[in-house]
Design a protein around this motif. Sequence first.
Motif, PDB file in Angstrom:
ATOM      1  N   THR A   1       0.827  -1.209   0.000  1.00 44.79           N
ATOM      2  CA  THR A   1       0.000   0.000   0.000  1.00 44.79           C
ATOM      3  C   THR A   1       0.856   1.251   0.000  1.00 44.79           C
ATOM      4  O   THR A   1       0.535   2.233   0.643  1.00 44.79           O
ATOM      5  CB  THR A   1      -0.906   0.013   1.229  1.00 44.79           C
ATOM      6  OG1 THR A   1      -0.095   0.147   2.398  1.00 44.79           O
ATOM      7  CG2 THR A   1      -1.696  -1.258   1.314  1.00 44.79           C
TER       8      THR A   1
ATOM      9  N   ALA B   1      -1.151   4.053  -1.373  1.00 46.32           N
ATOM     10  CA  ALA B   1      -2.464   4.408  -0.815  1.00 46.32           C
ATOM     11  C   ALA B   1      -2.368   5.719  -0.058  1.00 46.32           C
ATOM     12  O   ALA B   1      -1.285   6.191   0.277  1.00 46.32           O
ATOM     13  CB  ALA B   1      -2.954   3.291   0.102  1.00 46.32           C
ATOM     14  N   SER B   2      -3.518   6.251   0.201  1.00 42.85           N
ATOM     15  CA  SER B   2      -3.533   7.531   0.905  1.00 42.85           C
ATOM     16  C   SER B   2      -3.110   7.330   2.359  1.00 42.85           C
ATOM     17  O   SER B   2      -3.095   6.220   2.886  1.00 42.85           O
ATOM     18  CB  SER B   2      -4.927   8.137   0.837  1.00 42.85           C
ATOM     19  OG  SER B   2      -5.785   7.451   1.730  1.00 42.85           O
TER      20      SER B   2
ATOM     21  N   ASN C   1      -4.646   8.287   5.060  1.00 40.47           N
ATOM     22  CA  ASN C   1      -5.713   7.824   5.943  1.00 40.47           C
ATOM     23  C   ASN C   1      -5.924   6.326   5.793  1.00 40.47           C
ATOM     24  O   ASN C   1      -6.141   5.606   6.758  1.00 40.47           O
ATOM     25  CB  ASN C   1      -7.009   8.562   5.635  1.00 40.47           C
ATOM     26  CG  ASN C   1      -6.996   9.955   6.208  1.00 40.47           C
ATOM     27  OD1 ASN C   1      -6.243  10.233   7.134  1.00 40.47           O
ATOM     28  ND2 ASN C   1      -7.819  10.834   5.660  1.00 40.47           N
ATOM     29  N   GLN C   2      -5.871   5.903   4.560  1.00 42.33           N
ATOM     30  CA  GLN C   2      -6.076   4.473   4.349  1.00 42.33           C
ATOM     31  C   GLN C   2      -4.987   3.670   5.033  1.00 42.33           C
ATOM     32  O   GLN C   2      -5.233   2.640   5.651  1.00 42.33           O
ATOM     33  CB  GLN C   2      -6.095   4.158   2.860  1.00 42.33           C
ATOM     34  CG  GLN C   2      -7.438   4.431   2.209  1.00 42.33           C
ATOM     35  CD  GLN C   2      -7.410   4.107   0.738  1.00 42.33           C
ATOM     36  OE1 GLN C   2      -6.362   3.787   0.181  1.00 42.33           O
ATOM     37  NE2 GLN C   2      -8.554   4.212   0.096  1.00 42.33           N
ATOM     38  N   ARG C   3      -3.816   4.186   4.898  1.00 39.78           N
ATOM     39  CA  ARG C   3      -2.715   3.442   5.512  1.00 39.78           C
ATOM     40  C   ARG C   3      -2.848   3.407   7.025  1.00 39.78           C
ATOM     41  O   ARG C   3      -2.619   2.368   7.655  1.00 39.78           O
ATOM     42  CB  ARG C   3      -1.378   4.070   5.125  1.00 39.78           C
ATOM     43  CG  ARG C   3      -0.947   3.746   3.719  1.00 39.78           C
ATOM     44  CD  ARG C   3       0.192   4.643   3.332  1.00 39.78           C
ATOM     45  NE  ARG C   3       1.256   4.550   4.318  1.00 39.78           N
ATOM     46  CZ  ARG C   3       2.182   3.610   4.311  1.00 39.78           C
ATOM     47  NH1 ARG C   3       2.144   2.680   3.389  1.00 39.78           N
ATOM     48  NH2 ARG C   3       3.126   3.595   5.239  1.00 39.78           N
TER      49      ARG C   3
ATOM     50  N   THR D   1      -5.437   1.019   7.906  1.00 40.91           N
ATOM     51  CA  THR D   1      -4.977  -0.342   7.705  1.00 40.91           C
ATOM     52  C   THR D   1      -4.005  -0.767   8.795  1.00 40.91           C
ATOM     53  O   THR D   1      -4.061  -1.907   9.277  1.00 40.91           O
ATOM     54  CB  THR D   1      -4.292  -0.460   6.327  1.00 40.91           C
ATOM     55  OG1 THR D   1      -5.168   0.033   5.329  1.00 40.91           O
ATOM     56  CG2 THR D   1      -3.946  -1.898   6.041  1.00 40.91           C
TER      57      THR D   1
ATOM     58  N   ARG E   1     -14.729  -5.804   1.580  1.00 38.87           N
ATOM     59  CA  ARG E   1     -14.088  -4.829   0.709  1.00 38.87           C
ATOM     60  C   ARG E   1     -13.560  -5.489  -0.555  1.00 38.87           C
ATOM     61  O   ARG E   1     -13.611  -4.922  -1.640  1.00 38.87           O
ATOM     62  CB  ARG E   1     -12.945  -4.149   1.451  1.00 38.87           C
ATOM     63  CG  ARG E   1     -13.422  -3.136   2.454  1.00 38.87           C
ATOM     64  CD  ARG E   1     -12.268  -2.393   3.026  1.00 38.87           C
ATOM     65  NE  ARG E   1     -11.561  -1.673   1.991  1.00 38.87           N
ATOM     66  CZ  ARG E   1     -10.260  -1.798   1.773  1.00 38.87           C
ATOM     67  NH1 ARG E   1      -9.541  -2.598   2.478  1.00 38.87           N
ATOM     68  NH2 ARG E   1      -9.680  -1.096   0.825  1.00 38.87           N
TER      69      ARG E   1
ATOM     70  N   THR F   1      -5.081  -2.555   0.441  1.00 41.78           N
ATOM     71  CA  THR F   1      -6.001  -1.455   0.153  1.00 41.78           C
ATOM     72  C   THR F   1      -6.125  -1.241  -1.333  1.00 41.78           C
ATOM     73  O   THR F   1      -6.630  -0.226  -1.785  1.00 41.78           O
ATOM     74  CB  THR F   1      -5.499  -0.157   0.803  1.00 41.78           C
ATOM     75  OG1 THR F   1      -4.193   0.115   0.314  1.00 41.78           O
ATOM     76  CG2 THR F   1      -5.472  -0.316   2.302  1.00 41.78           C
TER      77      THR F   1
ATOM     78  N   LEU G   1     -12.585   0.762  -2.885  1.00 43.07           N
ATOM     79  CA  LEU G   1     -13.409   0.808  -1.690  1.00 43.07           C
ATOM     80  C   LEU G   1     -14.868   0.779  -2.081  1.00 43.07           C
ATOM     81  O   LEU G   1     -15.286   1.446  -3.026  1.00 43.07           O
ATOM     82  CB  LEU G   1     -13.125   2.081  -0.895  1.00 43.07           C
ATOM     83  CG  LEU G   1     -12.055   1.940   0.177  1.00 43.07           C
ATOM     84  CD1 LEU G   1     -11.713   3.293   0.746  1.00 43.07           C
ATOM     85  CD2 LEU G   1     -12.519   1.020   1.267  1.00 43.07           C
TER      86      LEU G   1
ATOM     87  N   THR H   1     -18.124   1.818  -0.574  1.00 41.61           N
ATOM     88  CA  THR H   1     -18.678   2.522   0.583  1.00 41.61           C
ATOM     89  C   THR H   1     -19.946   1.861   1.094  1.00 41.61           C
ATOM     90  O   THR H   1     -20.278   1.944   2.253  1.00 41.61           O
ATOM     91  CB  THR H   1     -18.983   3.979   0.211  1.00 41.61           C
ATOM     92  OG1 THR H   1     -19.811   3.977  -0.957  1.00 41.61           O
ATOM     93  CG2 THR H   1     -17.703   4.724  -0.082  1.00 41.61           C
TER      94      THR H   1
END
Lengths: 153, 501
Positions: free
Chosen positions: A32, A35-36, A38-40, A43, A77, B482, B486, B488
């Motif tokens: 990741t 990834a952003s 926040n996502q990280r 996670t 997800r 990730t 996503l 939602t």
Amino acid sequence: MNRKNSNKSRNPNKPTLAFYFLRALACINKKTSMASYNQRSGTIKRAAYASMALAAGPKRAWSRAVLCRVLWWGSSRLHGFPTRRRPRAFFHRRVRVADPKLREPSKADVLRRLVPGAKAMDLSRLLEETAHYIQYLRAQVLLMQNVVGSVSD
Amino acid sequence: MEMNANDKFGMEKRSGVHLNHHISGVSADCQFGTPSMGAVPANPAIAMSQGVSMISSSSPSVPGVDFFGPGLWSHPANPQNLGFSNAQTNTGASSSIPIGKPVAVSSRGMFLQAIPGVLPPNLSHFPADSAFIERAARFSCFNGGNFSGMMNPFGPSESLTPHPTASRGVTGTQGHKSELNMTEVPRDITVPIDHGSSSGSPLKNQRDKGSYLVGGLSNVSREANFTEVDQEKSTELANAAGNSSSSDLGSKKRKRSNQDMELDQVQRGTQLSMENTKDNAETEQNLEQNSSRPNGKQAKDSTEGSKEDYIHVRARRGQATNSHSLAERVRREKISERMKYLQDLVPGCSKVTGKAVMLDEIINYVQSLQRQVEFLSMKLATVNPRVDCNIEGLLSKDLFQFRGGSSSMIGFSPNMIHPQLHPSQQGLVQPGISGMGSPSDAVRRAMNAQLTVMSGFKEPTPQIPNVWDDELHNVMQLSYSTNPPLNTKELNGKPRDGFPI
């Protein structure tokens, strides 16, 4: 009787915790990196709880609930899995007092919300799970502090 | 059985315990001889004749106890004694009823006279003085009137089954039931024999009856010095020397964990002269051991291994003996025990008293810990991109630090956990897995493929049949990745509670 309550020697296994968590971190790093933020962070947080639950083992209700939740979240997800059956339903005994939502939430209810998997427990069991959960939470926090400290050096 | 015979007699308990553990025949008792025992063998004829028959009938490991019993009564209770000696063997270690003094109340006078003479020589460690006899009588008084109360709380596993009617018939009254007690006592004595923990309970039951006890012991001199298997009983008896100490009686919970300790205490307490000091020490030990018991209450001792699978609770003095209130008390004590444990866990809660404040502190602490995890994960997210290589180094470093072998640890630790996780987890995980259906298999395959690509780790082979391990891999893959878009809609299904994930 085999009363383990009187012998509460359930200290978290720190090497196992470290192993799981660091492995998860490595995995996250590899996968990741794009990834952003926040996502990280989310996670990583899930990874922390998952490693905590894995180290605790399946004997505790909270570890099962945590893993169940993480798995459910991940699977939903990944595959667009519908949320028709929350995994918690598999593990929860629907033992409810009368109108739990109507009466004023007592402190025990607040604690039940905090500790995963402790929604349908009586007070003594809830306290036991809380004690175990606190032990592992503390170990996890210490581990993460160590990791952050050594990483930032 | 040996236990049964030993516990038969309150005073004998310690000797009985000794007998159990030093089963070397009759001569073993002489090891504990006290100087005052010189008078004992004066009239051993009666005791010997009776005791020998008893001993032969009962298990050889408790010769002294049997000696004492029939000799003490010097009554035509021999058939009964024989009967219950057999019953002892039958009942095994099931009796949870504490044994009071087996001395019958009715023939108190006769007994008191006969006791000095009938003390068998092998019980040399018991002083054959009147004080001892009186104590024995006192215990018998304790025992006699409250058999029904004693036996009621206990389940069918109690060794009372051989004489249920006898025990039920005995109500908590004083000497006028002596005749009844006379016959009852021998039977009832056998019941608690195998329960060291029960040793104190008849006494306590007597206490519960309060006045009953007082009346029964009116003509028995209360001496604090007596060797009792049940430390609590001895302590309480010492307290009750003034005939008023029964208020200390608490609910007794028999726990096998305490039995060994109490056994040691019993053995130590054989010496009458050291009783007082021992009582205090043993009481402290009892209190220490019985962490689950309220400190103020006398813990239930269990000199012999009481083999029940559940905890027996006795009603405290002055409290309702309703089964509901007993269960409620057990529940409350469990909760208070857990709260004490939590008090140690949560820092800064040593001064807090009361459940409400304690719960507040616990809630705050759990919330703060969860917030810390979140904060640290955010911090790790910021520093992570810079240290992807360092993680593996950290991993090996940590493992080195803990175990001294990183590579072996990596591959080893998951395997270590598996055996213990596997059986209990299987039932739980499979429903969870089935809920996910076939996609999980695909995920697992993809995950395994990805795992093999991972460098620096000796991952367990993908075909590990352990379900927990599969879940571990699932967690790794599903949670940490990730990349998939996503959804939602699915995220809205997240539980709406304080759980941080």
